[in-house]
Every structure is written in structure tokens, then in C-alpha cells.
Design a protein around this motif. Structure first.
Motif, PDB file in Angstrom:
ATOM      1  N   VAL A 146      -5.182 -26.758  39.432  1.00  0.00           N
ATOM      2  CA  VAL A 146      -5.350 -26.017  38.182  1.00  0.00           C
ATOM      3  C   VAL A 146      -6.261 -26.840  37.272  1.00  0.00           C
ATOM      4  CG1 VAL A 146      -4.170 -25.004  36.192  1.00  0.00           C
ATOM      5  CG2 VAL A 146      -3.035 -25.031  38.432  1.00  0.00           C
ATOM      6  N   PHE A 147      -7.431 -26.326  36.971  1.00  0.00           N
ATOM      7  CA  PHE A 147      -8.347 -27.047  36.083  1.00  0.00           C
ATOM      8  C   PHE A 147      -7.668 -27.343  34.748  1.00  0.00           C
ATOM      9  CE2 PHE A 147     -12.200 -25.182  38.353  1.00  0.00           C
ATOM     10  CZ  PHE A 147     -12.721 -26.414  38.712  1.00  0.00           C
ATOM     11  N   ASN A 148      -7.814 -28.567  34.292  1.00  0.00           N
ATOM     12  CA  ASN A 148      -7.361 -28.924  32.940  1.00  0.00           C
ATOM     13  C   ASN A 148      -8.554 -28.707  32.009  1.00  0.00           C
ATOM     14  OD1 ASN A 148      -6.885 -30.282  30.522  1.00  0.00           O
ATOM     15  ND2 ASN A 148      -5.551 -31.793  31.501  1.00  0.00           N
ATOM     16  N   PRO A 149      -8.508 -27.696  31.127  1.00  0.00           N
ATOM     17  CA  PRO A 149      -9.684 -27.400  30.300  1.00  0.00           C
ATOM     18  C   PRO A 149     -10.115 -28.584  29.429  1.00  0.00           C
ATOM     19  CG  PRO A 149      -8.044 -25.645  30.114  1.00  0.00           C
ATOM     20  CD  PRO A 149      -7.395 -26.771  30.853  1.00  0.00           C
ATOM     21  N   THR A 150      -9.139 -29.366  28.992  1.00  0.00           N
ATOM     22  CA  THR A 150      -9.480 -30.500  28.109  1.00  0.00           C
ATOM     23  C   THR A 150     -10.222 -31.583  28.881  1.00  0.00           C
ATOM     24  OG1 THR A 150      -7.500 -29.973  26.853  1.00  0.00           O
ATOM     25  CG2 THR A 150      -8.548 -32.096  26.391  1.00  0.00           C
ATOM     26  N   SER A 151      -9.747 -31.900  30.086  1.00  0.00           N
ATOM     27  CA  SER A 151     -10.456 -32.943  30.844  1.00  0.00           C
ATOM     28  C   SER A 151     -11.812 -32.439  31.336  1.00  0.00           C
ATOM     29  CB  SER A 151      -9.603 -33.482  31.996  1.00  0.00           C
ATOM     30  OG  SER A 151      -9.223 -32.445  32.849  1.00  0.00           O
ATOM     31  N   GLN A 152     -11.942 -31.136  31.613  1.00  0.00           N
ATOM     32  CA  GLN A 152     -13.245 -30.560  31.964  1.00  0.00           C
ATOM     33  C   GLN A 152     -14.218 -30.691  30.783  1.00  0.00           C
ATOM     34  OE1 GLN A 152     -14.416 -28.777  34.965  1.00  0.00           O
ATOM     35  NE2 GLN A 152     -12.730 -29.977  35.783  1.00  0.00           N
ATOM     36  N   GLN A 153     -13.690 -30.442  29.603  1.00  0.00           N
ATOM     37  CA  GLN A 153     -14.499 -30.577  28.377  1.00  0.00           C
ATOM     38  C   GLN A 153     -14.942 -32.034  28.191  1.00  0.00           C
ATOM     39  OE1 GLN A 153     -12.665 -28.758  24.892  1.00  0.00           O
ATOM     40  NE2 GLN A 153     -13.107 -30.617  23.725  1.00  0.00           N
ATOM     41  N   ASP A 154     -14.006 -32.958  28.351  1.00  0.00           N
ATOM     42  CA  ASP A 154     -14.330 -34.388  28.177  1.00  0.00           C
ATOM     43  C   ASP A 154     -15.367 -34.843  29.194  1.00  0.00           C
ATOM     44  OD1 ASP A 154     -12.481 -34.412  26.160  1.00  0.00           O
ATOM     45  OD2 ASP A 154     -10.884 -35.358  27.341  1.00  0.00           O
ATOM     46  N   LYS A 155     -15.301 -34.279  30.385  1.00  0.00           N
ATOM     47  CA  LYS A 155     -16.192 -34.710  31.466  1.00  0.00           C
ATOM     48  C   LYS A 155     -17.580 -34.093  31.340  1.00  0.00           C
ATOM     49  CE  LYS A 155     -15.979 -35.314  36.484  1.00  0.00           C
ATOM     50  NZ  LYS A 155     -15.254 -34.974  37.707  1.00  0.00           N
ATOM     51  N   PHE A 156     -17.650 -32.821  30.963  1.00  0.00           N
ATOM     52  CA  PHE A 156     -18.928 -32.100  31.034  1.00  0.00           C
ATOM     53  C   PHE A 156     -19.531 -31.735  29.674  1.00  0.00           C
ATOM     54  CE2 PHE A 156     -16.776 -31.182  35.120  1.00  0.00           C
ATOM     55  CZ  PHE A 156     -17.667 -31.857  35.946  1.00  0.00           C
ATOM     56  N   ASP A 157     -18.779 -31.956  28.593  1.00  0.00           N
ATOM     57  CA  ASP A 157     -19.335 -31.685  27.259  1.00  0.00           C
ATOM     58  C   ASP A 157     -18.751 -32.678  26.262  1.00  0.00           C
ATOM     59  OD1 ASP A 157     -20.981 -30.223  25.451  1.00  0.00           O
ATOM     60  OD2 ASP A 157     -19.248 -29.081  24.758  1.00  0.00           O
ATOM     61  N   LYS A 158     -18.834 -33.970  26.638  1.00  0.00           N
ATOM     62  CA  LYS A 158     -18.126 -34.972  25.829  1.00  0.00           C
ATOM     63  C   LYS A 158     -18.677 -35.088  24.405  1.00  0.00           C
ATOM     64  CE  LYS A 158     -20.356 -39.309  27.323  1.00  0.00           C
ATOM     65  NZ  LYS A 158     -21.486 -38.775  28.126  1.00  0.00           N
ATOM     66  N   ASP A 159     -19.965 -34.754  24.211  1.00  0.00           N
ATOM     67  CA  ASP A 159     -20.529 -34.793  22.849  1.00  0.00           C
ATOM     68  C   ASP A 159     -20.293 -33.485  22.083  1.00  0.00           C
ATOM     69  OD1 ASP A 159     -21.490 -37.295  23.480  1.00  0.00           O
ATOM     70  OD2 ASP A 159     -23.429 -36.526  24.179  1.00  0.00           O
ATOM     71  N   LEU A 160     -19.621 -32.529  22.721  1.00  0.00           N
ATOM     72  CA  LEU A 160     -19.261 -31.239  22.099  1.00  0.00           C
ATOM     73  C   LEU A 160     -20.481 -30.404  21.687  1.00  0.00           C
ATOM     74  CD1 LEU A 160     -16.314 -32.436  19.808  1.00  0.00           C
ATOM     75  CD2 LEU A 160     -16.172 -31.556  22.137  1.00  0.00           C
ATOM     76  N   LYS A 161     -21.628 -30.664  22.305  1.00  0.00           N
ATOM     77  CA  LYS A 161     -22.837 -29.894  21.939  1.00  0.00           C
ATOM     78  C   LYS A 161     -22.668 -28.415  22.286  1.00  0.00           C
ATOM     79  CE  LYS A 161     -26.437 -33.422  22.254  1.00  0.00           C
ATOM     80  NZ  LYS A 161     -27.463 -33.967  23.152  1.00  0.00           N
TER      81      LYS A 161
END
Length: 432
Positions: free
Chosen positions: A380-395
Motif C-alpha cells: 500500500v503506497f504511503n502518500p506521505t513517503s511518496q511525497q517526501d521521495k518525489f516532491d520533497k521541495d513541494l514544488k
């Protein structure tokens, strides 16, 4: 009355490197190219401002212009294909109909009906392979069965591909064989009940640099690192043979994405039941919760999970969603919210510019764990860790979710840990 051959454009809206068009123009009769706006398809559209139909219309105008330069033109019809063919046969002395094959269940049924009707009139129906390198029966296991796992399929595909000569069909050099005739101008969008759309269509030209950096950059949604060619492959405004050659030269990873496309087309052709049912039939026992309020929040990008919300808002605004994010939002809907993958698949089908039944179905069933070669249900993908990994600067998130970080941004509609455990337990129980 002069005898003619018909070339029927469908998912091949180009006159260059077009296999069926090449053979039609190489025949003994002059060729009238046609296109049918199929009411069986258009009547199903929920939104009459459909960017895909507007795109098709634009491409037809371009084709018509090219054909008029050769003292011919593209004849465009609106209606049910079989009925249109009855009109055509009444109006013209047709020797044969040429077209390129389509592998979706509706298209196969449509072509069968047209072919059977033409046979009663002693008119030949010739169809060709154009939108794939290999059709469903060409890449099989050593036992002659369809592959159900991608990697061995890909290996066999590449082995066969590297042994073959990839032809270019010079249909563009044969346009003098078009029927010299006057056809009426292409009908307008409003003639077929469609309104213009404001969504921008990505370019069909992709710089080499994007393909060369594809493996490193393709997973980061804030970066312009993917080809965005989906809609062009879907409607055949570009040649898949040319794209595969580029992939072979520039990017092994991008080429493997084109092979995934053919893998899912092969699955759909061999197992058409996947349109409505799980590829792994035991997964049809899953008791989805199908909370309509949760589904609505997911559609609107208001789940309280920023990367999910950014993806859904990007889709709603542009008709596109980055592929990494597609996996995250699909996993979130099917696992965190326990909503039937078919609901999400249908929503994507309405919204995606590059919607293609085989890939959309394959991708959703992969995410839900129900499909061929799918991720296991307990992943089950963890949306938060996916965000940290692939959009860490929140652009990416800040672009699509400007209220993120303020009191206006909603709280998560489900807590991750509990939702994950609920999904695993529900799947496990249904499959035991």
C-alpha cells in the motif's frame, strides 16, 4: 461510375508512415480517405466539451488540408459506422475498404459487422497492423500462451524486435493515388454536438534531451521529464514505429514504457473480460466500501493528502496526470478508501487526454492488486513517503494545492495507518 477504394482513418490520424493507407494507395483503384464520428462513442460522453474530440477534429482538418493539396479531400461522416457504410455503398462504386486494426472489444465488434456487411456486397475489407509493433498473437510463451507477467513478455518482445527490420511505410509519397474529387468541408464541432475545449494539447515533438534523461527524471512530477506523447499514440498522429526506434536509440526505460502499452493491449485482446472484471477473478470477492462522499473528495482533490490532491487537481485542470502520481492516487482510492477500482478507472476515462482502454484498465488493476502482474495487495503506497521521495521541495504540491499549509487545507479523510491495515485485512479475508 468510377471504381474506388476507401481508406478508413480511425486511430491513425496521419498520412505519413501509415500502413493501411500505404497499401490502399498502392492498390489499383484511386483512394477516397474517410473518417466517421461514431455516435456509439460520442453519445456516451458525459461532457460535451471534450478536448479529445476537439483534438481529433483539429487533426482531421490538417489531414483534409493535406489531401486537398492533392486535389482530393477527407470525407467525414457522423453516425453509426454500419449505417454510414450502407450510405457509402449506395453513393460510390467501392471495390475494397482498407483500414488499420484496433484491438478494443467495441472496435473489433464494429469491424466485424462492417466486414460482414461488405462481404454481402462483394467488397473486400483489408485491415493492417499499424498502432503496435507486435499484435497479441506475436509474442507468446514457448507453450504458445499469452504472457501474464510483464518482464518475460518484454524480454521476448525485445529479442524479436532486435531480429527484425522495422519498416517505414512511405504512404506520404503515394498521395497522388488519392481519388481526384471534390468533397464538402469537414463538419464543425457543433455539427456533432461537441463544444470547443480549453485544455491545451501537449506537443507531438519531444526533444532528445527528455528521452536521454528520462530514466533519471521521469518519477518527479514537478520536473518536465516525461514525453507526454500519450494522446498522440492514442490517436495515431505519430508513428509508433518511429517512436520505438527513438526509444531504442535514446532511452531503454522509455522504450520499456512503450512495451508496457503493448503488453496491456495484448492482455485486453486475449482477455476482454478485464473491461468489467478483475483479471484475477478471486479479487471480485473484495467487499468494497464505496463511500460516495470519499469518492467525491478524491475526485475534487480534497482528501487531505497533498500529493493525491495535487494529482487529481492536475488531472481536472489539464487532462493529464504524472505517471508516478497516477500510481499513488489509484493506490489511495483502492486501498486507503477501499473504493472499487472501476470507479477510478471510469473517472480517468472521462478526464484523461491520453485515455486508452487497455492501459487505463491495466494501470488501475495493477494498483488495486487485481490485475495481471499487479503489485501484491499488501503493498500500500504511503502518500506521505511518496511525497517526501518525489516532491520533497513541494514544488508540484504548491503548484496545484496553493492552500496547502494553511487552515483552509482539509484534514486527511482517513488516517493512513488504520486505512492501510483495513485494506490488508479486507483483501486477506476476501481472498482466503
Amino acid at each position: 461510375m468510377e471504381k474506388i477504394n476507401i481508406f478508413w482513418h480511425r486511430r491513425d490520424l496521419r498520412y505519413t508512415d501509415n500502413v493501411g493507407l500505404y497499401y490502399a494507395l498502392d492498390s489499383d483503384e484511386p483512394v477516397l480517405p474517410i473518417f466517421i464520428f461514431d455516435t456509439n462513442i460520442l453519445d456516451e460522453l458525459e461532457d460535451k466539451s471534450d478536448a479529445r474530440v476537439a483534438f481529433i477534429h483539429e487533426q482531421l482538418l490538417e489531414l483534409d488540408k493535406s489531401y486537398r493539396n492533392c486535389e482530393s479531400g477527407l470525407k467525414v461522416f457522423y453516425g453509426e459506422p454500419l449505417e454510414i457504410y450502407k450510405q457509402i455503398i449506395d453513393e460510390y462504386q467501392v471495390n475494397a475498404v482498407y483500414t488499420n486494426r484496433d484491438y478494443e472489444p467495441y472496435a473489433k465488434e464494429r469491424d466485424k459487422k462492417v466486414e460482414e456487411y461488405l462481404k454481402t456486397k462483394n467488397i473486400k475489407f483489408y485491415s493492417f497492423k499499424d498502432q503496435v509493433i507486435f499484435e497479441e498473437g506475436e509474442i507468446l510463451t514457448d507453450q504458445g500462451q499469452p504472457y501474464k507477467v510483464y518482464t518475460p513478455y518484454k524480454n521476448k518482445w525485445l529479442e524479436k524486435f532486435h531480429k527484425m527490420k522495422l519498416d517505414h511505410y512511405n504512404s506520404e509519397n503515394k498521395l497522388q493515388a488519392l481519388w481526384k474529387t471534390t468533397v464538402e468541408p469537414v463538419m464543425t464541432l457543433s455539427d456533432i454536438g461537441i463544444e470547443p475545449a480549453s485544455i491545451e494539447i501537449p506537443s507531438e515533438t519531444v526533444p532528445d534531451k527528455i528521452l536521454e534523461n528520462y530514466a533519471e527524471k521521469r518519477d518527479f512530477p514537478a520536473v518536465n521529464g516525461t514525453s507526454r506523447l500519450g494522446i498522440h499514440l492514442r490517436f495515431g498522429t505519430i508513428s509508433v514505429r518511429e517512436q520505438v526506434q527513438r526509444g531504442d536509440q535514446k532511452s531503454e526505460v522509455w522504450l520499456s514504457e512503450l512495451i508496457w502499452r503493448e503488453f496491456y493491449m495484448m492482455i485486453l485482446a486475449h482477455y476482454p473480460e478485464v473491461v468489467d472484471r478483475a483479471f484475477k477473478s478471486q479479487y471480485d470477492a473484495i467487499p468494497w466500501s464505496n463511500n460516495e462522499d470519499h469518492f467525491q473528495k478524491w475526485c475534487e482533490g480534497k482528501t487531505g493528502y497533498p500529493i493525491v490532491d495535487a494529482g487529481m487537481r492536475e488531472l481536472n485542470a489539464t487532462g493529464y496526470m504524472h505517471n508516478r502520481v497516477r500510481m499513488v492516487v489509484a493506490s489511495f482510492l483502492t486501498k486507503h478508501l477501499l473504493i472499487d477500482w472501476r470507479w477510478g478507472e471510469r473517472y480517468f476515462a472521462q478526464k484523461l487526454l491520453d485515455f486508452e482502454l487497455a492501459s487505463n484498465n491495466g494501470g488501475w488493476q495493477w494498483a488495486a492488486g487485481t490485475g495481471t502482474d499487479a503489485q501484491p495487495y499488501f503493498r500500500v503506497f504511503n502518500p506521505t513517503s511518496q511525497q517526501d521521495k518525489f516532491d520533497k521541495d513541494l514544488k508540484y504540491i504548491k503548484k496545484w494545492v496553493p492552500e496547502y499549509g494553511t487552515s483552509e487545507y482539509p484534514q486527511p479523510i482517513v488516517p493512513h495507518k488504520e486505512a492501510r491495515q483495513r485494506a490488508i485485512d479486507t483483501y486477506k479475508e476476501a481472498l482466503s
